[in-house]
Scaffold this motif. Structure first.
Motif, PDB file in Angstrom:
ATOM      1  N   HIS A 217     -97.713 -10.568 -22.931  1.00 16.46           N
ATOM      2  CA  HIS A 217     -98.116  -9.978 -21.730  1.00 16.46           C
ATOM      3  C   HIS A 217     -99.683  -9.692 -21.738  1.00 16.46           C
ATOM      4  O   HIS A 217    -100.180  -9.213 -20.719  1.00 16.46           O
ATOM      5  CB  HIS A 217     -97.518  -8.478 -21.727  1.00 16.46           C
ATOM      6  CG  HIS A 217     -95.971  -8.467 -21.408  1.00 16.46           C
ATOM      7  ND1 HIS A 217     -95.244  -8.305 -22.357  1.00 16.46           N
ATOM      8  CD2 HIS A 217     -95.229  -8.712 -20.467  1.00 16.46           C
ATOM      9  CE1 HIS A 217     -93.748  -8.399 -22.056  1.00 16.46           C
ATOM     10  NE2 HIS A 217     -93.860  -8.613 -20.601  1.00 16.46           N
ATOM     11  N   ARG A 218    -100.304 -10.540 -22.756  1.00 12.94           N
ATOM     12  CA  ARG A 218    -101.860 -10.542 -22.445  1.00 12.94           C
ATOM     13  C   ARG A 218    -102.608  -9.224 -22.623  1.00 12.94           C
ATOM     14  O   ARG A 218    -103.348  -8.832 -21.793  1.00 12.94           O
ATOM     15  CB  ARG A 218    -102.318 -11.388 -21.380  1.00 12.94           C
ATOM     16  CG  ARG A 218    -101.636 -12.555 -21.521  1.00 12.94           C
ATOM     17  CD  ARG A 218    -102.542 -13.625 -20.332  1.00 12.94           C
ATOM     18  NE  ARG A 218    -101.845 -15.031 -20.422  1.00 12.94           N
ATOM     19  CZ  ARG A 218    -102.311 -15.780 -19.702  1.00 12.94           C
ATOM     20  NH1 ARG A 218    -103.216 -15.634 -18.773  1.00 12.94           N
ATOM     21  NH2 ARG A 218    -101.652 -17.261 -19.580  1.00 12.94           N
ATOM     22  N   LYS A 219    -102.077  -8.299 -23.389  1.00 17.47           N
ATOM     23  CA  LYS A 219    -102.592  -6.875 -23.812  1.00 17.47           C
ATOM     24  C   LYS A 219    -103.372  -6.644 -24.904  1.00 17.47           C
ATOM     25  O   LYS A 219    -103.972  -5.583 -24.945  1.00 17.47           O
ATOM     26  CB  LYS A 219    -101.371  -5.871 -23.562  1.00 17.47           C
ATOM     27  CG  LYS A 219    -100.562  -5.838 -22.376  1.00 17.47           C
ATOM     28  CD  LYS A 219     -99.489  -4.825 -22.529  1.00 17.47           C
ATOM     29  CE  LYS A 219     -98.643  -4.777 -21.259  1.00 17.47           C
ATOM     30  NZ  LYS A 219     -97.796  -3.635 -21.323  1.00 17.47           N
ATOM     31  N   VAL A 220    -103.736  -7.742 -25.364  1.00 17.20           N
ATOM     32  CA  VAL A 220    -104.596  -7.626 -26.611  1.00 17.20           C
ATOM     33  C   VAL A 220    -105.371  -8.934 -26.704  1.00 17.20           C
ATOM     34  O   VAL A 220    -105.270  -9.935 -26.419  1.00 17.20           O
ATOM     35  CB  VAL A 220    -103.732  -7.434 -28.106  1.00 17.20           C
ATOM     36  CG1 VAL A 220    -102.983  -6.008 -28.040  1.00 17.20           C
ATOM     37  CG2 VAL A 220    -102.769  -8.508 -28.074  1.00 17.20           C
ATOM     38  N   LEU A 221    -106.552  -8.628 -27.673  1.00 18.93           N
ATOM     39  CA  LEU A 221    -107.537  -9.700 -27.934  1.00 18.93           C
ATOM     40  C   LEU A 221    -106.949 -10.232 -29.345  1.00 18.93           C
ATOM     41  O   LEU A 221    -106.789  -9.644 -30.156  1.00 18.93           O
ATOM     42  CB  LEU A 221    -109.089  -9.305 -28.115  1.00 18.93           C
ATOM     43  CG  LEU A 221    -109.928 -10.073 -28.521  1.00 18.93           C
ATOM     44  CD1 LEU A 221    -110.088 -11.380 -27.667  1.00 18.93           C
ATOM     45  CD2 LEU A 221    -111.253  -9.221 -28.975  1.00 18.93           C
ATOM     46  N   VAL A 222    -107.247 -11.603 -29.459  1.00 23.03           N
ATOM     47  CA  VAL A 222    -106.450 -12.382 -30.746  1.00 23.03           C
ATOM     48  C   VAL A 222    -107.665 -12.936 -31.356  1.00 23.03           C
ATOM     49  O   VAL A 222    -108.300 -13.977 -30.344  1.00 23.03           O
ATOM     50  CB  VAL A 222    -105.425 -13.143 -30.361  1.00 23.03           C
ATOM     51  CG1 VAL A 222    -105.004 -14.099 -31.727  1.00 23.03           C
ATOM     52  CG2 VAL A 222    -104.306 -12.476 -29.799  1.00 23.03           C
ATOM     53  N   ARG A 223    -108.347 -13.007 -32.221  1.00 25.88           N
ATOM     54  CA  ARG A 223    -109.396 -13.640 -32.772  1.00 25.88           C
ATOM     55  C   ARG A 223    -109.317 -13.361 -34.279  1.00 25.88           C
ATOM     56  O   ARG A 223    -108.785 -12.413 -35.205  1.00 25.88           O
ATOM     57  CB  ARG A 223    -110.560 -12.486 -32.544  1.00 25.88           C
ATOM     58  CG  ARG A 223    -112.124 -13.131 -32.998  1.00 25.88           C
ATOM     59  CD  ARG A 223    -113.182 -12.212 -32.490  1.00 25.88           C
ATOM     60  NE  ARG A 223    -114.306 -12.738 -32.700  1.00 25.88           N
ATOM     61  CZ  ARG A 223    -115.188 -12.388 -33.879  1.00 25.88           C
ATOM     62  NH1 ARG A 223    -114.556 -11.173 -34.816  1.00 25.88           N
ATOM     63  NH2 ARG A 223    -116.270 -12.843 -34.046  1.00 25.88           N
ATOM     64  N   ARG A 224    -109.210 -14.862 -34.695  1.00 26.81           N
ATOM     65  CA  ARG A 224    -109.358 -15.146 -36.349  1.00 26.81           C
ATOM     66  C   ARG A 224    -108.097 -14.797 -36.872  1.00 26.81           C
ATOM     67  O   ARG A 224    -107.819 -13.980 -38.027  1.00 26.81           O
ATOM     68  CB  ARG A 224    -110.463 -14.662 -36.905  1.00 26.81           C
ATOM     69  CG  ARG A 224    -111.789 -15.182 -36.589  1.00 26.81           C
ATOM     70  CD  ARG A 224    -112.874 -14.530 -37.252  1.00 26.81           C
ATOM     71  NE  ARG A 224    -114.110 -15.026 -36.937  1.00 26.81           N
ATOM     72  CZ  ARG A 224    -115.352 -14.800 -37.263  1.00 26.81           C
ATOM     73  NH1 ARG A 224    -115.443 -13.660 -38.237  1.00 26.81           N
ATOM     74  NH2 ARG A 224    -116.313 -15.365 -36.786  1.00 26.81           N
ATOM     75  N   GLY A 225    -106.892 -14.791 -36.217  1.00 27.44           N
ATOM     76  CA  GLY A 225    -105.627 -14.431 -36.763  1.00 27.44           C
ATOM     77  C   GLY A 225    -105.086 -13.029 -36.519  1.00 27.44           C
ATOM     78  O   GLY A 225    -104.357 -12.497 -36.944  1.00 27.44           O
TER      79      GLY A 225
END
Length: 514
Positions: A217-225
């Motif tokens: 639901h695109r509620k978080v930032l995903v960065r470097r796993g």
């Protein structure tokens, strides 16, 4: 080599030895929420053991019913609040009465573990129990005080890595962009304002595999796993952790179940509770007339039958058609009539007139005594003291004495094929295709009491709407119907709202069987 005989070795009793450590420690409940990681160890009575479990089962069954009815989270919360307050209340620490809070939380703690024992026997029961328990935890988690909820989460020692202030400042633009319009209502706000809110919010980061729903639901930032999760979205992770731990605990409980077979006090209770997941068991305790002001007499039964559930409608029509019912049909119907308030004298008049093809001698010889016995007028001492037998609940009708050829008792939702069931429902005024399709789906899923409630809500939809609009529905009227006599009572009250409002007959006429 140890010279001390093991059989003579002293057993250290922490109550007698000054420095001994207790093997079992009394539970404390600093928080309203509970992950149920530690089993309870204090003594409780058998009555508490059974009643606490029954009260929790009532709540879980109603939660499951909300799910089957596709209620929204808001509708579920509103529907469940009076039931939770009634059967399983849990107040926050702000109440301040420690003894009162301890009693509530102890009941919650014990009832969870008792039902965990009852529902660990099969994979299906384990899955259903874990599902509704997670629903209950979610409901409580969402309604908990934010400060108390945060304190509880910190005690779980979950392996979340907190995001420091420096990292938040560095990633503020990306964090704000990832949560625009979701967490902070980004419409009409500048990027600076959003970034400031990012800095004020508590964040943590976890492996992205742990929060697939938040990513979806695109509620978080995903960065470097790593997924960066704001505090207000951490509910998903807590619920996932709760469900995972409960699933594992249920498997361990299942392995320990064989040891309980030696305890002949607990095993019957646990078996009874597990059977009640079909439909919560209840006994009808109405005394006198079930509905105040209603004319409950032999001559009025045909008129009152418009308020019958499908099981009693089929029995009544079969009786009128054949002028006879076999043993279990007579028993089921007589107990129902007793429950709606038909006294013994009127019941004898009703059955005598119904069995019109029999002589008085035949009726008195073969049937009269059995009717009096059901009412407790004759028979053993225990039968007379208890006022006879109790009307059958849905659970009892569903699970005992399946009907054979020529018999009319049982539950049509379970024992009829769909063609015959549809014909019966159509004769009761259920003609909408969508309702009949819903009943068919409930029947296929073996949610027979849900099918009955679906029919009740359709037949009484106008009255239910009016009752809700006027605010005359009590907590008892909101519960899922699990007893034919409760079906009759609610139907009569709703259809006669102008004369008497629902609830005036008093709450508590239907209670859990102990």
């Amino acid at each position: 080599m140890n010279r001390i005989d093991a059989k003579r070795r002293n057993v250290v009793d922490h109550r007698k030895k000054q420095f001994a450590e207790a093997t079992y420690k009394e539970a404390t409940y600093p928080h309203r929420l509970n992950f149920y990681s530690t089993p309870p160890t204090a003594d409780i009575t058998l009555e508490q053991f059974e009643q606490w479990a029954i009260d929790r089962l009532r709540v879980l069954a109603e939660l499951e019913a909300c799910s089957f009815r596709n209620r929204t989270p808001a509708e579920t919360a509103s529907h469940m609040k009076p039931l939770l307050d009634r059967y399983l209340p849990l107040d926050s620490n702000s109440v301040g009465n420690e003894k009162f809070l301890f009693a509530q939380r102890q009941k919650d703690h014990y009832s969870h573990f008792i039902l965990r024992l009852a529902f660990s026997g099969t994979e299906d029961l384990r899955r259903r129990f874990a599902r509704v328990e997670t629903m209950l935890f979610r409901l409580r988690f969402q309604s908990d005080d934010a400060r108390e909820r945060g304190g509880f989460v910190r005690t779980l020692n979950l392996d979340w890595e907190p995001v420091g202030d420096e990292e938040k400042r560095e990633l503020a633009p990306q964090l704000a962009a990832a949560t625009v319009g979701i967490n902070f209502g980004g419409k009409g706000k500048g990027s600076g304002a959003l970034q400031q809110q990012v800095l004020e919010e508590e964040w943590c980061k976890v492996d992205w595999e742990r929060v697939p729903d938040l990513i979806e639901h695109r509620k978080v930032l995903v960065r470097r796993g790593k997924a960066y999760v704001p505090a207000r979205e951490q509910q998903s992770m807590v619920l996932s952790e709760y469900a995972a731990r409960l699933d594992k605990a249920m498997e361990l409980t299942a392995r320990a179940l064989p040891r309980l077979d030696e305890d002949d006090r607990l095993t019957p209770i646990l078996n009874h509770l597990s059977k009640n997941f079909i439909a919560p068991d209840s006994s009808y305790s109405g005394s006198g007339t079930a509905v105040e002001g209603a004319e409950i007499s032999a001559r009025n039964i045909d008129t009152l039958s418009q308020h019958y559930p499908a099981c009693m409608t089929h029995l009544h029509r079969s009786l009128r058609r054949d002028a006879h019912l076999k043993h279990f049909g007579r028993l089921q119907y007589t107990l129902f009539l007793k429950g709606i308030g038909l006294n013994l004298e009127e019941c004898l008049v009703f059955w005598r007139s119904a069995f019109k093809n029999f002589s008085d001698d035949k009726f008195n010889k073969d049937y009269r005594y059995n009717i009096r016995h059901v009412y407790g007028d004759v028979g053993g001492d225990s039968n007379r003291r208890g006022g006879g037998y109790s009307p059958y609940s849905c659970q009892k009708i569903l699970t005992e004495h399946a009907p054979g050829p020529g018999e009319a008792h049982g539950c049509p939702y379970r024992h009829f094929n769909m063609e015959n069931l549809a014909s019966l429902l159509q004769s009761m005024g259920v003609n909408e295709r969508g309702v009949l399709q819903g009943v068919a789906e409930d029947k296929e899923k073996q949610k027979f009491h849900m099918a009955c409630n679906r029919v009740f809500e359709h037949v009484h939809k106008n009255e239910l709407r009016k009752a809700r609009d006027e605010g005359v529905m009590t907590a008892a009227q909101l519960e899922t119907i699990v007893h034919p006599n409760e079906y009759f009572k609610r139907s009569y009250l709703l259809k006669n709202m102008g004369k008497q409002k629902p609830g005036s007959g008093g709450d508590g006429d239907v209670k859990m069987e102990g």
